[in-house]
Write an enzyme that holds these catalytic residues in place. Sequence first.
Site, PDB file in Angstrom:
ATOM      1  N   SER A 157       0.940  -1.606   0.305  1.00  0.00           N
ATOM      2  CA  SER A 157       0.123   0.209   0.362  1.00  0.00           C
ATOM      3  C   SER A 157       0.578   1.868  -0.017  1.00  0.00           C
ATOM      4  O   SER A 157       2.148   1.213  -0.819  1.00  0.00           O
ATOM      5  CB  SER A 157      -0.762   0.204   1.368  1.00  0.00           C
ATOM      6  OG  SER A 157      -2.185   0.730   1.058  1.00  0.00           O
ATOM      7  N   ASP A 321      -8.754  -7.087  -3.412  1.00  0.00           N
ATOM      8  CA  ASP A 321      -8.725  -5.891  -2.942  1.00  0.00           C
ATOM      9  C   ASP A 321      -9.574  -4.448  -4.494  1.00  0.00           C
ATOM     10  O   ASP A 321      -9.461  -4.365  -5.410  1.00  0.00           O
ATOM     11  CB  ASP A 321      -7.323  -5.304  -3.272  1.00  0.00           C
ATOM     12  CG  ASP A 321      -6.655  -3.941  -2.764  1.00  0.00           C
ATOM     13  OD1 ASP A 321      -7.724  -3.205  -2.951  1.00  0.00           O
ATOM     14  OD2 ASP A 321      -5.708  -3.904  -2.219  1.00  0.00           O
ATOM     15  N   HIS A 350      -8.125  -5.807  -0.190  1.00  0.00           N
ATOM     16  CA  HIS A 350      -7.119  -4.528   0.338  1.00  0.00           C
ATOM     17  C   HIS A 350      -6.040  -5.445   1.715  1.00  0.00           C
ATOM     18  O   HIS A 350      -4.598  -5.304   1.245  1.00  0.00           O
ATOM     19  CB  HIS A 350      -6.528  -3.558   0.667  1.00  0.00           C
ATOM     20  CG  HIS A 350      -5.781  -2.432   0.780  1.00  0.00           C
ATOM     21  ND1 HIS A 350      -4.853  -2.429  -0.162  1.00  0.00           N
ATOM     22  CD2 HIS A 350      -5.354  -1.275   1.675  1.00  0.00           C
ATOM     23  CE1 HIS A 350      -4.093  -0.889   0.117  1.00  0.00           C
ATOM     24  NE2 HIS A 350      -4.391  -0.549   1.530  1.00  0.00           N
TER      25      HIS A 350
HETATM   26  N1  LIG Z   1      -4.778  -1.149   7.038  1.00  0.00           N
HETATM   27  C1  LIG Z   1      -4.196  -0.567   6.807  1.00  0.00           C
HETATM   28  C2  LIG Z   1      -4.539  -0.306   4.940  1.00  0.00           C
HETATM   29  C3  LIG Z   1      -3.888   0.545   4.931  1.00  0.00           C
HETATM   30  O1  LIG Z   1      -3.127   0.486   3.307  1.00  0.00           O
HETATM   31  C4  LIG Z   1      -3.419   0.210   7.310  1.00  0.00           C
HETATM   32  O2  LIG Z   1      -3.853   1.173   8.120  1.00  0.00           O
HETATM   33  O3  LIG Z   1      -2.583   0.952   7.127  1.00  0.00           O
END
Ligand SMILES: N[C@@H](CCO)C(=O)O
Length: 400
Positions: A157, A321, A350
């Site tokens: 991410s 995702d 995701h």
């Molecule tokens: N759950 C993750 C997802 C973000 O990509 C976070 O809170 O960093």
Amino acid sequence: MVAWREGDPPGGRRFVDVGPLDLEAGGSLPGARVAYETWGTPRRGADGTVANAVLVEHALTGDSHVVGPAGPGHPSPGWWDGVVGPGLAVDTDRWFVVAANVLGGCQGTTGPASPAPDGRAWGSRFPHVSVRDQVGVEARLADALGVRRWSLVVGGSMGGMRALEWAVGLPGRVERCVVLASCAAASGDQLAWCAPQLAAITGDPAWRGGDYHDGPDEGPVTGLGVARRIAHVTYRSRWEMDTRFGRDAQDGEDPLVGGRYAVESYLDHQAGKLARRFDAGSYVLLTRAMNGHDVGRGRGGVAAALGRVRARTTVVGVDSDRLYPTEQQEELAALVPGARYVLVTSRFGHDGFLVETAQVARALADALADADADDSGDDSGDDSDDDSAGEAAAPCGVAG
Ligand SMILES: N[C@@H](CCO)C(=O)O
Ligand SMILES: CC(=O)SCCNC(=O)CCNC(=O)[C@H](O)C(C)(C)COP(=O)(O)OP(=O)(O)OC[C@H]1O[C@@H](n2cnc3c(N)ncnc32)[C@H](O)[C@@H]1OP(=O)(O)O
């Protein structure tokens, strides 16, 4: 300058001071403190630099605590405990693993809640930082640790954005790269999902234009909670919302007379947890940094930028995702020379890059399979086309 000392405990948080920083958008910082953790032992190659270093990049609300038990300063266990550790895919008996808290965050590295030189919190005065600025700071941490070339840079991410920026901007310093659930540039859909999150925080009266840190109240926790509810739905899948919660009422509550559905209670819980552990100013700043992510900016576009990557790259997508859809990882795999594509099967959307540890571990083990533990001092990295080639890193001071 060595920021790691023989005998340092694994997983303990340490700090390096870097600076001053000139930022991509034109602002500057007089300096920044970088909080980081390490696991394993650095092994020096023939040129004296660390030859077995792995950089793990955390996501938006993650932190440097990749591995290890909860404890003082770490309310939760490591977020990749099943992936990094002794005998695991990223084997800390073999690799010197480093994880830094991101510039602009709130877990020890300088961010909006940190004191400015006048002693007050930076707040709204904290300049816009880009993903490239964040990687620039990490490059100075690498210099301080004696790492000229990472054997692997990996992240998911927002962490994947930084991993990719390392591979594009500093190709001579990255031998392998694994990018999970991420993208070459934030899409219109991703910008759109972030818009109500930013509006929820900046529209909270307690936001006070971003200058709430030194005030008497707890800050815009209501807005931050709303932002987390929106974001969390995008991090998970429609299947999960429908099957895990469906139309169930929360225990002891009746939605027809003002009570909550279970899924509402679940999102309330996620909101409360984040509001207790995260700073709203960092959330806004990091969201804007992700919105600005575009590896092609100033580099002739995405295809030209990705064509510069020389790291052996693995791109990982999660089939469910809905926030970072697999088309984005397929694009990366198509445009990064020689990249391998791995599809993780998950019902959790995701967050699959955090939750599906067995599949993620396999992808990482495969990415590292060609590494020879004894190839000390692979110094073949030519950094002549690095964005920073020819620039000396600013002097770093090591702090306790
Ligand atoms: N759950 C993750 C997802 C973000 O990509 C976070 O809170 O960093
Ligand atoms: C918390 C930290 O991880 S901080 C350190 C690093 N953080 C990060 O890296 C951020 C990334 N991590 C995350 O985003 C998340 O923690 C994830 C993705 C790993 C969580 O994934 P999961 O384990 O699948 O969590 P899940 O979605 O099942 O949520 C479980 C929580 O919801 C609660 N919950 C479930 N149903 C309900 C309900 N109906 N009402 C209220 N709460 C509920 C559970 O009690 C549990 O609470 P807890 O986390 O306080 O123990």
